[in-house]
Design a protein around this motif. Structure first.
Motif, short mmCIF file in Angstrom:
data_model
loop_
_atom_site.label_atom_id
_atom_site.label_comp_id
_atom_site.label_asym_id
_atom_site.label_seq_id
_atom_site.Cartn_x
_atom_site.Cartn_y
_atom_site.Cartn_z
N PRO A 33 -2.38 -7.70 16.59
CA PRO A 33 -1.98 -6.42 15.97
C PRO A 33 -3.13 -5.41 16.03
CG PRO A 33 -1.43 -8.26 14.56
CD PRO A 33 -2.24 -8.81 15.68
N PRO A 34 -2.82 -4.14 16.19
CA PRO A 34 -3.88 -3.12 16.22
C PRO A 34 -4.66 -3.11 14.90
CG PRO A 34 -1.80 -2.20 16.95
CD PRO A 34 -1.51 -3.57 16.44
N ILE A 35 -5.88 -2.65 14.96
CA ILE A 35 -6.76 -2.61 13.79
C ILE A 35 -6.13 -1.82 12.66
CG2 ILE A 35 -9.02 -1.83 12.98
CD1 ILE A 35 -10.09 -2.45 15.76
N MET A 36 -5.37 -0.81 12.99
CA MET A 36 -4.73 0.03 11.98
C MET A 36 -3.77 -0.78 11.11
SD MET A 36 -2.75 3.64 12.54
CE MET A 36 -1.53 2.94 13.60
N ALA A 37 -3.20 -1.86 11.64
CA ALA A 37 -2.27 -2.69 10.86
C ALA A 37 -2.99 -3.36 9.69
CB ALA A 37 -1.63 -3.74 11.75
N TYR A 38 -4.23 -3.77 9.89
CA TYR A 38 -4.99 -4.40 8.81
C TYR A 38 -5.24 -3.40 7.69
CZ TYR A 38 -5.95 -7.67 12.62
OH TYR A 38 -5.84 -8.53 13.67
N ASN A 39 -5.60 -2.19 8.06
CA ASN A 39 -5.85 -1.16 7.05
C ASN A 39 -4.58 -0.79 6.29
OD1 ASN A 39 -8.52 -1.06 7.91
ND2 ASN A 39 -8.11 0.58 9.36
N MET A 40 -3.47 -0.68 7.00
CA MET A 40 -2.21 -0.35 6.33
C MET A 40 -1.77 -1.47 5.41
SD MET A 40 -1.51 2.70 7.08
CE MET A 40 0.01 2.70 6.17
N ALA A 41 -2.02 -2.71 5.79
CA ALA A 41 -1.67 -3.84 4.91
C ALA A 41 -2.51 -3.79 3.63
CB ALA A 41 -1.90 -5.16 5.65
N ALA A 42 -3.79 -3.44 3.76
CA ALA A 42 -4.64 -3.31 2.57
C ALA A 42 -4.14 -2.18 1.67
CB ALA A 42 -6.09 -3.08 2.98
N ILE A 43 -3.71 -1.08 2.26
CA ILE A 43 -3.19 0.04 1.47
C ILE A 43 -1.91 -0.37 0.75
CG2 ILE A 43 -2.14 2.33 1.66
CD1 ILE A 43 -4.22 2.91 3.88
N ALA A 44 -1.07 -1.16 1.41
CA ALA A 44 0.16 -1.64 0.76
C ALA A 44 -0.18 -2.53 -0.43
CB ALA A 44 1.02 -2.39 1.77
N VAL A 45 -1.14 -3.42 -0.26
CA VAL A 45 -1.55 -4.30 -1.36
C VAL A 45 -2.12 -3.48 -2.51
CG1 VAL A 45 -3.22 -6.10 -2.03
CG2 VAL A 45 -1.91 -6.33 0.08
N ILE A 46 -2.95 -2.49 -2.21
CA ILE A 46 -3.52 -1.64 -3.25
C ILE A 46 -2.41 -0.93 -4.02
CG2 ILE A 46 -4.85 0.47 -3.67
CD1 ILE A 46 -6.66 -0.37 -1.34
N SER A 47 -1.46 -0.39 -3.31
CA SER A 47 -0.37 0.35 -3.98
C SER A 47 0.46 -0.55 -4.88
CB SER A 47 0.53 1.02 -2.95
OG SER A 47 -0.19 1.98 -2.22
N PHE A 48 0.83 -1.73 -4.38
CA PHE A 48 1.61 -2.65 -5.20
C PHE A 48 0.83 -3.12 -6.42
CE2 PHE A 48 4.08 -3.67 -1.17
CZ PHE A 48 5.18 -2.94 -1.56
N CYS A 49 -0.45 -3.39 -6.23
CA CYS A 49 -1.27 -3.84 -7.36
C CYS A 49 -1.46 -2.72 -8.38
CB CYS A 49 -2.62 -4.35 -6.88
SG CYS A 49 -2.52 -5.90 -5.97
N LEU A 50 -1.65 -1.51 -7.92
CA LEU A 50 -1.84 -0.40 -8.86
C LEU A 50 -0.57 -0.06 -9.63
CD1 LEU A 50 -4.23 2.06 -7.01
CD2 LEU A 50 -4.72 0.62 -8.98
N SER A 51 0.59 -0.39 -9.07
CA SER A 51 1.82 -0.17 -9.83
C SER A 51 1.83 -1.04 -11.08
CB SER A 51 3.05 -0.45 -8.96
OG SER A 51 3.17 -1.82 -8.68
N TYR A 52 1.21 -2.22 -10.99
CA TYR A 52 1.10 -3.08 -12.17
C TYR A 52 -0.10 -2.71 -13.03
CZ TYR A 52 0.48 -7.23 -15.02
OH TYR A 52 0.31 -8.07 -16.07
N LEU A 53 -1.21 -2.33 -12.41
CA LEU A 53 -2.47 -2.14 -13.12
C LEU A 53 -2.64 -0.77 -13.76
CD1 LEU A 53 -4.89 -3.82 -10.58
CD2 LEU A 53 -4.26 -4.68 -12.82
N TYR A 54 -1.84 0.22 -13.38
CA TYR A 54 -2.06 1.58 -13.88
C TYR A 54 -2.10 1.67 -15.40
CZ TYR A 54 -1.70 6.50 -14.84
OH TYR A 54 -1.92 7.75 -15.32
#
Length: 125
Positions: A33-54
């Motif tokens: 997978p292109p390098i950008m896929a790793y970054n987008m996966a990290a952004i998805a994890v951050i967003s899902f976690c922040l929905s709980y942590l906010y």
């Protein structure tokens, strides 16, 4: 407060869909997978976690500080393990990725580990 929960879920869903799309294109092209896929996966994890942590991180109290300190400690240990694993994998040619891909993967894993550890610690304590 509910609006932030929905916003983070929507952003996480969009980032997850983009990650899947980018990864599928990489697999169709028979490459990693292109390098950008790793970054987008990290952004998805951050967003899902922040929905709980906010609601927890919005308050400035000792619990939030404790969660952040313990999360950083856990993440530091995990990143050292990730780096050790990838160093051995690249040295003995178990992993056939370029150094740039390995660095992007370690960075994304570190970011994801940080936010996931925040969620786990917030649930436990």
């Amino acid at each position: 407060m509910k609006s932030y929960f929905k916003l983070f879920l929507i952003l996480g869903s969009l980032a997850a869909m983009m990650t899947i799309f980018i990864a599928v294109i990489g697999f169709i092209a028979e490459t990693s997978p292109p390098i950008m896929a790793y970054n987008m996966a990290a952004i998805a994890v951050i967003s899902f976690c922040l929905s709980y942590l906010y609601p927890i991180f919005n308050e400035k109290n000792e619990r939030r500080q404790w969660i952040q300190q313990k999360g950083m400690t856990c993440t530091s240990v995990a990143v050292l393990l990730y780096v050790s694993f990838f160093m051995l994998g690249v040295q003995f040619e178990w992993i056939r990725l370029s150094i740039v891909e390995v660095l992007a993967l370690v960075t994304s894993l570190g970011i994801s580990t940080l936010y996931i550890s925040f969620v786990v610690l917030a649930k436990v304590y």
